[in-house]
Motif scaffolding. Structure first.
Motif, PDB file in Angstrom:
ATOM      1  N   ASN A  95       0.811  -1.234   0.000  1.00 21.52           N
ATOM      2  CA  ASN A  95       0.000   0.000   0.000  1.00 21.52           C
ATOM      3  C   ASN A  95       0.839   1.278   0.000  1.00 21.52           C
ATOM      4  N   GLN A  96       1.911   1.281   0.768  1.00 17.89           N
ATOM      5  CA  GLN A  96       2.732   2.489   0.914  1.00 17.89           C
ATOM      6  C   GLN A  96       3.937   2.515  -0.033  1.00 17.89           C
ATOM      7  N   LEU A  97       4.022   1.546  -0.947  1.00 15.53           N
ATOM      8  CA  LEU A  97       5.224   1.400  -1.761  1.00 15.53           C
ATOM      9  C   LEU A  97       5.609   2.678  -2.498  1.00 15.53           C
ATOM     10  N   ASN A  98       4.638   3.352  -3.093  1.00 18.79           N
ATOM     11  CA  ASN A  98       4.950   4.581  -3.829  1.00 18.79           C
ATOM     12  C   ASN A  98       5.595   5.633  -2.944  1.00 18.79           C
ATOM     13  N   SER A  99       4.999   5.883  -1.786  1.00 18.11           N
ATOM     14  CA  SER A  99       5.564   6.911  -0.899  1.00 18.11           C
ATOM     15  C   SER A  99       6.945   6.484  -0.396  1.00 18.11           C
ATOM     16  N   ILE A 100       7.175   5.189  -0.250  1.00 22.95           N
ATOM     17  CA  ILE A 100       8.493   4.705   0.174  1.00 22.95           C
ATOM     18  C   ILE A 100       9.519   4.993  -0.916  1.00 22.95           C
ATOM     19  N   LEU A 101       9.190   4.635  -2.147  1.00 25.89           N
ATOM     20  CA  LEU A 101      10.136   4.800  -3.250  1.00 25.89           C
ATOM     21  C   LEU A 101      10.399   6.269  -3.585  1.00 25.89           C
ATOM     22  N   THR A 102       9.429   7.136  -3.287  1.00 25.36           N
ATOM     23  CA  THR A 102       9.623   8.563  -3.580  1.00 25.36           C
ATOM     24  C   THR A 102      10.207   9.320  -2.380  1.00 25.36           C
ATOM     25  N   GLY A 103      10.458   8.591  -1.284  1.00 30.42           N
ATOM     26  CA  GLY A 103      11.076   9.215  -0.114  1.00 30.42           C
ATOM     27  C   GLY A 103      10.111   9.981   0.767  1.00 30.42           C
ATOM     28  N   GLU A 104       8.810   9.783   0.582  1.00 29.01           N
ATOM     29  CA  GLU A 104       7.818  10.522   1.372  1.00 29.01           C
ATOM     30  C   GLU A 104       7.322   9.724   2.577  1.00 29.01           C
ATOM     31  N   TYR A 105       7.788   8.503   2.718  1.00 31.35           N
ATOM     32  CA  TYR A 105       7.307   7.638   3.795  1.00 31.35           C
ATOM     33  C   TYR A 105       8.076   7.908   5.086  1.00 31.35           C
ATOM     34  N   ASN A 106       7.367   7.964   6.191  1.00 33.00           N
ATOM     35  CA  ASN A 106       8.013   8.067   7.500  1.00 33.00           C
ATOM     36  C   ASN A 106       7.639   6.844   8.315  1.00 33.00           C
ATOM     37  N   ALA A 107       8.657   6.100   8.719  1.00 32.17           N
ATOM     38  CA  ALA A 107       8.401   4.914   9.542  1.00 32.17           C
ATOM     39  C   ALA A 107       7.778   5.351  10.865  1.00 32.17           C
ATOM     40  N   PRO A 108       6.760   4.626  11.329  1.00 28.86           N
ATOM     41  CA  PRO A 108       6.134   5.002  12.599  1.00 28.86           C
ATOM     42  C   PRO A 108       7.149   4.863  13.734  1.00 28.86           C
ATOM     43  N   GLU A 109       6.998   5.695  14.733  1.00 26.94           N
ATOM     44  CA  GLU A 109       7.905   5.645  15.878  1.00 26.94           C
ATOM     45  C   GLU A 109       7.071   5.703  17.144  1.00 26.94           C
ATOM     46  N   VAL A 110       7.179   4.673  17.964  1.00 26.89           N
ATOM     47  CA  VAL A 110       6.434   4.637  19.214  1.00 26.89           C
ATOM     48  C   VAL A 110       7.431   4.352  20.329  1.00 26.89           C
ATOM     49  N   ASN A 111       7.452   5.226  21.353  1.00 25.51           N
ATOM     50  CA  ASN A 111       8.395   4.965  22.441  1.00 25.51           C
ATOM     51  C   ASN A 111       7.868   3.851  23.345  1.00 25.51           C
ATOM     52  N   ALA A 112       8.760   3.325  24.173  1.00 25.75           N
ATOM     53  CA  ALA A 112       8.424   2.180  25.022  1.00 25.75           C
ATOM     54  C   ALA A 112       7.233   2.481  25.932  1.00 25.75           C
ATOM     55  N   GLN A 113       7.228   3.662  26.542  1.00 23.14           N
ATOM     56  CA  GLN A 113       6.158   3.978  27.480  1.00 23.14           C
ATOM     57  C   GLN A 113       4.791   3.991  26.798  1.00 23.14           C
ATOM     58  N   THR A 114       4.703   4.640  25.643  1.00 24.62           N
ATOM     59  CA  THR A 114       3.437   4.691  24.907  1.00 24.62           C
ATOM     60  C   THR A 114       2.973   3.277  24.554  1.00 24.62           C
ATOM     61  N   PHE A 115       3.911   2.466  24.079  1.00 23.54           N
ATOM     62  CA  PHE A 115       3.582   1.092  23.700  1.00 23.54           C
ATOM     63  C   PHE A 115       3.083   0.309  24.915  1.00 23.54           C
ATOM     64  N   LEU A 116       3.831   0.380  26.009  1.00 23.32           N
ATOM     65  CA  LEU A 116       3.466  -0.392  27.209  1.00 23.32           C
ATOM     66  C   LEU A 116       2.136   0.069  27.789  1.00 23.32           C
ATOM     67  N   GLU A 117       1.886   1.377  27.770  1.00 28.15           N
ATOM     68  CA  GLU A 117       0.603   1.873  28.263  1.00 28.15           C
ATOM     69  C   GLU A 117      -0.540   1.313  27.430  1.00 28.15           C
ATOM     70  N   LYS A 118      -0.329   1.303  26.117  1.00 29.75           N
ATOM     71  CA  LYS A 118      -1.371   0.804  25.216  1.00 29.75           C
ATOM     72  C   LYS A 118      -1.624  -0.694  25.462  1.00 29.75           C
ATOM     73  N   ILE A 119      -0.539  -1.461  25.588  1.00 29.40           N
ATOM     74  CA  ILE A 119      -0.670  -2.912  25.747  1.00 29.40           C
ATOM     75  C   ILE A 119      -1.113  -3.314  27.153  1.00 29.40           C
ATOM     76  N   LEU A 120      -0.535  -2.684  28.167  1.00 29.25           N
ATOM     77  CA  LEU A 120      -0.759  -3.145  29.540  1.00 29.25           C
ATOM     78  C   LEU A 120      -1.816  -2.371  30.316  1.00 29.25           C
ATOM     79  N   LEU A 121      -2.089  -1.126  29.916  1.00 30.68           N
ATOM     80  CA  LEU A 121      -2.970  -0.292  30.753  1.00 30.68           C
ATOM     81  C   LEU A 121      -4.238   0.191  30.065  1.00 30.68           C
ATOM     82  N   GLU A 122      -4.265   0.165  28.735  1.00 29.24           N
ATOM     83  CA  GLU A 122      -5.428   0.707  28.037  1.00 29.24           C
ATOM     84  C   GLU A 122      -6.704  -0.036  28.438  1.00 29.24           C
ATOM     85  N   GLY A 123      -7.748   0.737  28.657  1.00 30.76           N
ATOM     86  CA  GLY A 123      -9.046   0.143  28.984  1.00 30.76           C
ATOM     87  C   GLY A 123      -9.235  -0.107  30.479  1.00 30.76           C
TER      88      GLY A 123
END
Length: 196
Positions: A95-123
């Motif tokens: 799906n994102q191949l075009n934006s990757i090849l044209t240099g417009e793609y930004n890899a997602p970045e999630v820090n450890a705390q945000t990830f852990l909160e989402k997995i362990l504490l959300e809800g």
């Protein structure tokens, strides 16, 4: 906490080999061996492969080149193969191949705390969150979750810091966590249907 923690169970357990990943990216995975050979020996193919790997993993070209001079990229670290499996599970490419090849793609970045909160504490309610975070095993659970998702050693994770932020975590793993969340979100839609 247990319900959320189970969410990481739906992530791929095995890394994806770069060559196979790239075949999916370029939509050639289903071709016959002679057709694959034709695609993969195209003069621009390896260059495009390097561009894709750099973009999705957030690494520089020299790094990818060090992983090997052919399309197998045998020197790629296992944790990068895990990222590729998560990217594939989240269906980010092709799906994102075009934006990757044209240099417009930004890899997602999630820090450890945000990830852990989402997995362990959300809800959880405020009370449940407090109980969970103050539990004696909470740090061990955080470390275990990160080692399981990133497929790296416990010692490495422990060295990233004493609190939930794990502020010394290398950037490349923040991308992996971003892809893990994308894969979980994609899979948990199926997961929710299953549980219903």
């Amino acid at each position: 906490m247990q319900k959320n923690y189970k969410v990481v169970e739906i992530l791929p357990k095995q890394g994806l080999e770069p060559r196979q990943f790239l075949r999916y990216c370029f939509g050639i995975a289903e071709l016959s061996p002679p057709e694959l050979l034709e695609e993969e020996t195209d003069s621009q193919y390896r260059k495009k492969c390097i561009t894709v790997l750099c973009a999705v993993l957030g690494v520089q070209r020299p790094t990818v080149r060090k992983w090997g001079s052919d399309l197998n990229f045998d020197g790629i670290p296992n944790y990068c193969k895990i990222s590729l499996a998560y990217i594939h599970a989240a269906e980010i490419v092709p799906n994102q191949l075009n934006s990757i090849l044209t240099g417009e793609y930004n890899a997602p970045e999630v820090n450890a705390q945000t990830f852990l909160e989402k997995i362990l504490l959300e809800g959880l309610t405020e009370q449940q969150r407090l109980q969970t975070v103050s539990h004696a095993n909470f740090r061990a659970t955080c470390v275990k979750t990160l080692t399981q998702v990133l497929h790296i050693g416990t010692k490495s994770v422990q060295d990233w810091g004493q609190d939930m932020s794990f502020h010394k975590m290398p950037k490349i793993h923040k991308h992996t966590l971003g892809y893990a969340l994308a894969a979980i979100s994609k899979s948990s839609k199926a997961w929710d249907k299953q549980a219903a």
